[in-house]
Scaffold this motif. Structure first.
Motif, PDB file in Angstrom:
ATOM      1  N   ASP A  37       7.036  -3.855   7.527  1.00 30.65           N
ATOM      2  CA  ASP A  37       8.014  -3.889   6.435  1.00 30.65           C
ATOM      3  C   ASP A  37       7.386  -4.423   5.144  1.00 30.65           C
ATOM      4  O   ASP A  37       7.732  -3.973   4.052  1.00 30.65           O
ATOM      5  CB  ASP A  37       9.266  -4.677   6.817  1.00 30.65           C
ATOM      6  N   ARG A  41       7.274  -2.257   1.671  1.00 30.79           N
ATOM      7  CA  ARG A  41       7.728  -2.763   0.361  1.00 30.79           C
ATOM      8  C   ARG A  41       6.653  -2.553  -0.700  1.00 30.79           C
ATOM      9  O   ARG A  41       6.945  -2.172  -1.830  1.00 30.79           O
ATOM     10  CB  ARG A  41       8.096  -4.240   0.461  1.00 30.79           C
ATOM     11  N   VAL A  44       6.347   1.242  -1.545  1.00 35.25           N
ATOM     12  CA  VAL A  44       7.533   1.656  -2.305  1.00 35.25           C
ATOM     13  C   VAL A  44       7.387   1.175  -3.742  1.00 35.25           C
ATOM     14  O   VAL A  44       7.659   1.909  -4.692  1.00 35.25           O
ATOM     15  CB  VAL A  44       8.832   1.145  -1.648  1.00 35.25           C
ATOM     16  N   GLU A  49       7.979   7.053  -1.805  1.00 37.07           N
ATOM     17  CA  GLU A  49       9.388   7.005  -1.440  1.00 37.07           C
ATOM     18  C   GLU A  49       9.645   7.234   0.041  1.00 37.07           C
ATOM     19  O   GLU A  49      10.673   6.817   0.563  1.00 37.07           O
ATOM     20  CB  GLU A  49      10.165   8.051  -2.245  1.00 37.07           C
ATOM     21  N   ARG A  74      13.725   1.183   6.376  1.00 35.92           N
ATOM     22  CA  ARG A  74      14.620   1.769   5.371  1.00 35.92           C
ATOM     23  C   ARG A  74      15.206   0.669   4.494  1.00 35.92           C
ATOM     24  O   ARG A  74      15.340   0.824   3.279  1.00 35.92           O
ATOM     25  CB  ARG A  74      15.726   2.581   6.039  1.00 35.92           C
ATOM     26  N   SER A  75      15.524  -0.467   5.084  1.00 41.68           N
ATOM     27  CA  SER A  75      16.075  -1.571   4.297  1.00 41.68           C
ATOM     28  C   SER A  75      15.024  -2.153   3.347  1.00 41.68           C
ATOM     29  O   SER A  75      15.368  -2.848   2.397  1.00 41.68           O
ATOM     30  CB  SER A  75      16.650  -2.667   5.198  1.00 41.68           C
ATOM     31  N   ALA A  76      13.744  -1.839   3.593  1.00 46.57           N
ATOM     32  CA  ALA A  76      12.673  -2.245   2.677  1.00 46.57           C
ATOM     33  C   ALA A  76      12.585  -1.302   1.484  1.00 46.57           C
ATOM     34  O   ALA A  76      11.751  -1.490   0.605  1.00 46.57           O
ATOM     35  CB  ALA A  76      11.332  -2.301   3.418  1.00 46.57           C
ATOM     36  N   GLY A  77      13.429  -0.267   1.468  1.00 43.15           N
ATOM     37  CA  GLY A  77      13.515   0.607   0.305  1.00 43.15           C
ATOM     38  C   GLY A  77      12.933   1.990   0.462  1.00 43.15           C
ATOM     39  O   GLY A  77      12.864   2.746  -0.501  1.00 43.15           O
ATOM     40  N   ARG A  79      12.575   5.913   2.297  1.00 37.33           N
ATOM     41  CA  ARG A  79      13.130   6.964   3.152  1.00 37.33           C
ATOM     42  C   ARG A  79      12.228   6.970   4.380  1.00 37.33           C
ATOM     43  O   ARG A  79      11.011   6.921   4.254  1.00 37.33           O
ATOM     44  CB  ARG A  79      13.065   8.310   2.450  1.00 37.33           C
TER      45      ARG A  79
END
Length: 125
Positions: A37, A41, A44, A49, A74-77, A79
């Motif tokens: 994660d 991050r 991203v 993406e 996904r919660s790290a931003g 897709r």
């Protein structure tokens, strides 16, 4: 009907197994000090993406994908396209219903447990 991935065309793979991210795809002992994660991050933030997440402890095992790990990324931003462990239409449907961006199926197709038309139908949620 056509099925395709749309831009952005650049992505990054992220392998994991619940702890530090492995440095080498086929090594379960050589790991990075960074968690998947954290790496997601960073990429991203750098403009990527979409990531492909493979739980290497499930890869080829037909034991179901790591939805929890994929949702964490996904919660790290990002897709997230999930890979590793996919064995059935139910697995593909679960990925779809979880709101993930895609799924990679390998062994289940090679072993005849799932056909491509069945996989595509399961992905329509």
């Amino acid at each position: 009907r056509q099925h395709h991935l749309a831009p952005p065309a650049a992505g990054r793979g992220s392998n994991g197994k619940g702890g530090p991210s492995p440095r080498c795809r086929w090594s379960s002992t050589e790991t990075s000090t960074r968690r998947a994660d954290e790496m997601v991050r960073q990429v991203v933030g750098d403009g990527i993406e979409t990531v492909i997440y493979t739980d290497i402890s499930r890869d080829g095992m037909l034991s179901g994908p790591d939805l929890s790990g994929a949702l964490g990324l996904r919660s790290a931003g990002a897709r997230v396209i999930v890979s590793g462990g996919v064995a059935s239409k139910a697995d593909i449907r679960a990925v779809c219903l979880a709101g993930l961006s895609g799924v990679i199926v390998g062994k289940a197709i090679y072993e005849g447990l799932l056909t491509i038309p069945e996989a595509l139908q399961a992905a329509e949620c």
